[in-house]
Design an enzyme around this catalytic site. Sequence first.
Site, PDB file in Angstrom:
ATOM      1  N   ARG A 101      22.368  48.182  55.566  1.00 55.62           N
ATOM      2  CA  ARG A 101      21.763  47.928  54.247  1.00 55.62           C
ATOM      3  C   ARG A 101      20.259  47.953  54.452  1.00 55.62           C
ATOM      4  O   ARG A 101      19.726  47.147  55.220  1.00 55.62           O
ATOM      5  CB  ARG A 101      22.233  46.585  53.680  1.00 55.62           C
ATOM      6  CG  ARG A 101      21.466  46.165  52.448  1.00 55.62           C
ATOM      7  CD  ARG A 101      22.117  45.029  51.680  1.00 55.62           C
ATOM      8  NE  ARG A 101      23.307  45.484  50.975  1.00 55.62           N
ATOM      9  CZ  ARG A 101      23.913  44.787  50.012  1.00 55.62           C
ATOM     10  NH1 ARG A 101      23.434  43.601  49.647  1.00 55.62           N
ATOM     11  NH2 ARG A 101      24.980  45.253  49.418  1.00 55.62           N
ATOM     12  N   HIS A 128      24.175  53.029  46.205  1.00 61.34           N
ATOM     13  CA  HIS A 128      25.125  52.001  46.661  1.00 61.34           C
ATOM     14  C   HIS A 128      26.531  52.622  46.632  1.00 61.34           C
ATOM     15  O   HIS A 128      27.368  52.266  45.810  1.00 61.34           O
ATOM     16  CB  HIS A 128      25.035  50.772  45.751  1.00 61.34           C
ATOM     17  CG  HIS A 128      25.616  49.519  46.333  1.00 61.34           C
ATOM     18  ND1 HIS A 128      26.231  49.482  47.576  1.00 61.34           N
ATOM     19  CD2 HIS A 128      25.693  48.258  45.839  1.00 61.34           C
ATOM     20  CE1 HIS A 128      26.646  48.251  47.818  1.00 61.34           C
ATOM     21  NE2 HIS A 128      26.338  47.496  46.788  1.00 61.34           N
ATOM     22  N   GLN A 131      29.773  50.428  46.726  1.00 62.57           N
ATOM     23  CA  GLN A 131      30.025  49.765  45.447  1.00 62.57           C
ATOM     24  C   GLN A 131      30.719  50.736  44.492  1.00 62.57           C
ATOM     25  O   GLN A 131      31.712  50.383  43.843  1.00 62.57           O
ATOM     26  CB  GLN A 131      28.688  49.296  44.842  1.00 62.57           C
ATOM     27  CG  GLN A 131      28.841  48.586  43.517  1.00 62.57           C
ATOM     28  CD  GLN A 131      29.557  47.251  43.659  1.00 62.57           C
ATOM     29  OE1 GLN A 131      29.186  46.440  44.490  1.00 62.57           O
ATOM     30  NE2 GLN A 131      30.576  47.017  42.850  1.00 62.57           N
ATOM     31  N   ASP A 221      24.175  45.342  35.606  1.00 64.72           N
ATOM     32  CA  ASP A 221      23.697  44.850  36.907  1.00 64.72           C
ATOM     33  C   ASP A 221      22.380  44.121  36.639  1.00 64.72           C
ATOM     34  O   ASP A 221      21.831  44.198  35.528  1.00 64.72           O
ATOM     35  CB  ASP A 221      23.499  46.057  37.852  1.00 64.72           C
ATOM     36  CG  ASP A 221      23.057  45.679  39.262  1.00 64.72           C
ATOM     37  OD1 ASP A 221      23.166  44.482  39.632  1.00 64.72           O
ATOM     38  OD2 ASP A 221      22.577  46.570  40.000  1.00 64.72           O
ATOM     39  N   CYS A 261      28.545  44.581  39.320  1.00 68.67           N
ATOM     40  CA  CYS A 261      28.715  44.667  40.779  1.00 68.67           C
ATOM     41  C   CYS A 261      28.522  43.310  41.452  1.00 68.67           C
ATOM     42  O   CYS A 261      28.956  43.123  42.582  1.00 68.67           O
ATOM     43  CB  CYS A 261      27.749  45.693  41.350  1.00 68.67           C
ATOM     44  SG  CYS A 261      26.034  45.338  40.951  1.00 68.67           S
ATOM     45  N   ARG A 289      36.211  45.642  46.595  1.00 68.76           N
ATOM     46  CA  ARG A 289      35.301  46.065  47.665  1.00 68.76           C
ATOM     47  C   ARG A 289      36.050  46.109  48.996  1.00 68.76           C
ATOM     48  O   ARG A 289      35.873  47.017  49.807  1.00 68.76           O
ATOM     49  CB  ARG A 289      34.095  45.108  47.775  1.00 68.76           C
ATOM     50  CG  ARG A 289      33.123  45.136  46.602  1.00 68.76           C
ATOM     51  CD  ARG A 289      32.407  46.480  46.471  1.00 68.76           C
ATOM     52  NE  ARG A 289      31.696  46.865  47.671  1.00 68.76           N
ATOM     53  CZ  ARG A 289      30.459  46.472  47.982  1.00 68.76           C
ATOM     54  NH1 ARG A 289      29.777  45.709  47.154  1.00 68.76           N
ATOM     55  NH2 ARG A 289      29.875  46.868  49.107  1.00 68.76           N
TER      56      ARG A 289
HETATM   57  N1   CP Z   1      27.690  44.056  45.066  1.00 66.21           N
HETATM   58  C1   CP Z   1      27.166  43.830  46.289  1.00 66.21           C
HETATM   59  O1   CP Z   1      26.851  44.754  47.021  1.00 66.21           O
HETATM   60  O2   CP Z   1      27.056  42.538  46.630  1.00 66.21           O
HETATM   61  P1   CP Z   1      26.264  41.987  47.901  1.00 66.21           P
HETATM   62  O3   CP Z   1      24.818  42.279  47.654  1.00 66.21           O
HETATM   63  O4   CP Z   1      26.571  40.521  47.905  1.00 66.21           O
HETATM   64  O5   CP Z   1      26.761  42.686  49.120  1.00 66.21           O
HETATM   65  N1  NVA Z   2      20.895  46.658  42.049  1.00 63.89           N
HETATM   66  C1  NVA Z   2      21.180  45.496  42.852  1.00 63.89           C
HETATM   67  C2  NVA Z   2      22.553  45.598  43.415  1.00 63.89           C
HETATM   68  C3  NVA Z   2      22.969  44.423  44.268  1.00 63.89           C
HETATM   69  C4  NVA Z   2      24.346  44.602  44.827  1.00 63.89           C
HETATM   70  C5  NVA Z   2      20.154  45.388  43.965  1.00 63.89           C
HETATM   71  O1  NVA Z   2      19.829  46.412  44.574  1.00 63.89           O
HETATM   72  O2  NVA Z   2      19.650  44.283  44.212  1.00 63.89           O
END
Ligand code: CP
Ligand code: NVA
Length: 316
Positions: A101, A128, A131, A221, A261, A289
């Site tokens: 990440r 993502h 997701q 989101d 999400c 997930r």
């Molecule tokens: N939706 C999602 O990716 O959640 P996290 O940021 O908790 O991994």
């Molecule tokens: N758009 C959000 C998604 C988190 C899972 C972010 O990037 O923070």
Amino acid sequence: MKHLRSLVDLRIDDFNTIMDWSHKLKRLLKQGKRPDLLKNRTCALVFEKASLRTRVSFETAMAQLGGTALYLTGDAGWRQRESIGDFVRVLGEYCDFLVCRAFSQSTIEELVRFDSVPTINGLTDDSHPCQALADFLTIDESAGGKLRGKQLTFVGDGNNVVRSLIQGAAMTGVRFRLACPKEYQIPESFLHQARALGPLDFDQSDDIRKMVHDADFIYTDVWTSMGQEAENESRKNAFGPYQVNSQLMSLTPRTCKVLHCLPARRGLEITDAVIDSDQSLVFAQAGNRLHAQKGLLIWLALENGYTTHDQIDRLL
Ligand code: CP
Ligand code: NVA
């Protein structure tokens, strides 16, 4: 070596295979069966941003498939003790997968350039993909396997999640609509690339009513994604009218379902009344997930020669 930098790394067949295996693995888990397709395999996770779902679902997926996950914290020295190249080449000597990440998509591209370990994008500022796999699994389940032609309307920021959903929509035949202020909409250059993945039925507008009135699924989101905290106030102002609340839901068909999400900022992009309503699939979506990560890991294992079609067919 196969990686998942974004959904662009999947052909439509691959996408469908991952969906199919994810559904099967979910059914098997419900029967108490945890096929050990990744026995003795290891997956390293290195995260530049916070995570609950992505981290825990990958760690759990590896455990349930008979393998191990290693969550690397600061003392592993990511970006501090050695170059990204040296880091990933060393991981390639030990591990079978890497989930990263990162803030920048270019970090994933850099990891993949060394081709030393199959690498999965666990979220960047641009995308993502994991997701989106879980989201299409959820839509497919809810639509009884008939997701083609269903309308998914995202209400809010044209962010990383939206971009991966658009790529997935091109691959699945889901109709995608984005209700979003003009300055946060998706640029044509991105849409042009997404159209190369499959026939994309897409429209975006700041006319919320027009975007939501035919929706089978409403998705939202956070307005401020991780890394954008300095823009919090201006985003709150821009997205205020885009809150998914009971009034917005009254503009949609009665059968419309709600997705998010997570994590959610309750009271900002979505109200308690909507996220906790009967129309909400949000927690089943989070649950998916796990199943989608498993489908993806098995697909990557096959593509990278860790397992065979025969073994998968025997165990699934
Ligand atoms: N939706 C999602 O990716 O959640 P996290 O940021 O908790 O991994
Ligand atoms: N758009 C959000 C998604 C988190 C899972 C972010 O990037 O923070």
